[in-house]
Scaffold this motif. Sequence first.
Motif, mmCIF file in Angstrom:
data_model
loop_
_atom_site.group_PDB
_atom_site.id
_atom_site.type_symbol
_atom_site.label_atom_id
_atom_site.label_comp_id
_atom_site.label_asym_id
_atom_site.label_seq_id
_atom_site.Cartn_x
_atom_site.Cartn_y
_atom_site.Cartn_z
ATOM 1 N N PHE A 7 0.825 -1.205 0.000
ATOM 2 C CA PHE A 7 0.000 0.000 0.000
ATOM 3 C C PHE A 7 0.864 1.262 0.000
ATOM 4 C CE2 PHE A 7 -3.157 -2.926 1.640
ATOM 5 C CZ PHE A 7 -4.388 -2.392 1.277
ATOM 6 N N ASP A 8 0.469 2.228 -0.797
ATOM 7 C CA ASP A 8 0.864 3.614 -0.576
ATOM 8 C C ASP A 8 0.030 4.116 0.606
ATOM 9 O OD1 ASP A 8 1.925 6.230 -1.037
ATOM 10 O OD2 ASP A 8 0.128 6.734 -2.173
ATOM 11 N N HIS A 11 -3.590 9.579 0.028
ATOM 12 C CA HIS A 11 -4.570 9.433 -1.058
ATOM 13 C C HIS A 11 -4.803 7.969 -1.431
ATOM 14 C CE1 HIS A 11 -5.255 13.656 -1.740
ATOM 15 N NE2 HIS A 11 -3.961 13.878 -1.799
ATOM 16 N N THR A 12 -4.410 7.070 -0.557
ATOM 17 C CA THR A 12 -4.672 5.647 -0.763
ATOM 18 C C THR A 12 -5.319 5.088 0.501
ATOM 19 O OG1 THR A 12 -2.871 5.376 -2.363
ATOM 20 C CG2 THR A 12 -3.647 3.388 -1.261
ATOM 21 N N ILE A 13 -4.554 4.945 1.574
ATOM 22 C CA ILE A 13 -5.148 4.533 2.848
ATOM 23 C C ILE A 13 -5.950 5.691 3.445
ATOM 24 C CG2 ILE A 13 -4.638 3.858 5.232
ATOM 25 C CD1 ILE A 13 -2.346 2.179 4.131
ATOM 26 N N ILE A 96 3.434 -1.100 3.937
ATOM 27 C CA ILE A 96 3.245 0.260 3.429
ATOM 28 C C ILE A 96 4.591 0.768 2.932
ATOM 29 C CG2 ILE A 96 2.827 2.670 4.094
ATOM 30 C CD1 ILE A 96 0.739 1.644 6.072
ATOM 31 N N ILE A 97 4.597 1.393 1.754
ATOM 32 C CA ILE A 97 5.771 2.139 1.285
ATOM 33 C C ILE A 97 5.282 3.543 0.965
ATOM 34 C CG2 ILE A 97 7.728 2.226 -0.295
ATOM 35 C CD1 ILE A 97 7.243 -0.702 -0.984
ATOM 36 N N SER A 98 5.730 4.513 1.753
ATOM 37 C CA SER A 98 5.120 5.842 1.699
ATOM 38 C C SER A 98 6.148 6.959 1.814
ATOM 39 C CB SER A 98 4.104 5.984 2.844
ATOM 40 O OG SER A 98 3.701 7.325 3.004
ATOM 41 N N ILE A 177 -1.122 -1.276 -4.434
ATOM 42 C CA ILE A 177 -2.274 -0.375 -4.347
ATOM 43 C C ILE A 177 -1.762 1.042 -4.085
ATOM 44 C CG2 ILE A 177 -4.412 0.120 -3.097
ATOM 45 C CD1 ILE A 177 -4.081 -2.994 -2.187
ATOM 46 N N GLY A 178 -1.969 1.943 -5.049
ATOM 47 C CA GLY A 178 -1.451 3.301 -4.878
ATOM 48 C C GLY A 178 -2.168 4.300 -5.758
#
Length: 238
Positions: A7-8, A11-13, A96-98, A177-178
């Motif tokens: 996940f990003d 604006h995603t989670i 998560i990669i953010s 997912i991003g």
Amino acid sequence: MKVLLVFDFDHTIVNDNSDTWIVQCAPEKKLPYGLQNTYEKGKWTEYMGRVFTYLGEQGIREEDMKRIMIDIPYTPGMTDLLQFIGHNKDYFDCIIISDSNTIFIDWILTHGNVHTVFDKVFTNPAAFDPLGNLTVQNFHIHHCTECPKNLCKKKVLEEFVAKQATKQVQYSKIVYIGDGGNDLCPVTFLKKGDIAMPREGYALQKRIAKDIDLIDSSISVWSSGSEILSRLKSLLDK
């Protein structure tokens, strides 16, 4: 083998940008024009460091920031999706990669009671200094010319998958997912059988359409967490 969900965050989670959301702490909920003009392309983390310094100079402290940050809205359907993932951890690993920071993400996930869903969070390290000011650092050094100076999400994803492989953990599928332009680089890491899930109407969907020759995975557009949930349920059914 499990499915790896990547996940990003902004604006995603959550349904906004945590770095710009924090500006609500500033006097009159805006930054001085001169400060806004100091942003240089690819150096967002350095810019946010200056924003946090300014907020500290205005007397904004940790409790003020936290009160604002935990009000950021989750994207519609996202909490239901995350709860579903949490109940099916036998089938999913989730990271998560953010480009946000450790403090903001921890506050928001903990307040939403979904922090245990994620096995790892890869983001810019943040901490409060002895004066009570928030500081942030670049996540890592990389040599990717496509990504911001502080973070190449593809490099993070590659290294995570490789490290998992040394522990005999293999994934049957990766679902990414991003929403943002900086999510294209990690999407190019995906293979046939993986799924790229860009948010409808956002930069990642447009970048994928423009650079479709770089994409090997299937593409599944989403606009709410409920659509992602339906896709994951179909994976479990298979």
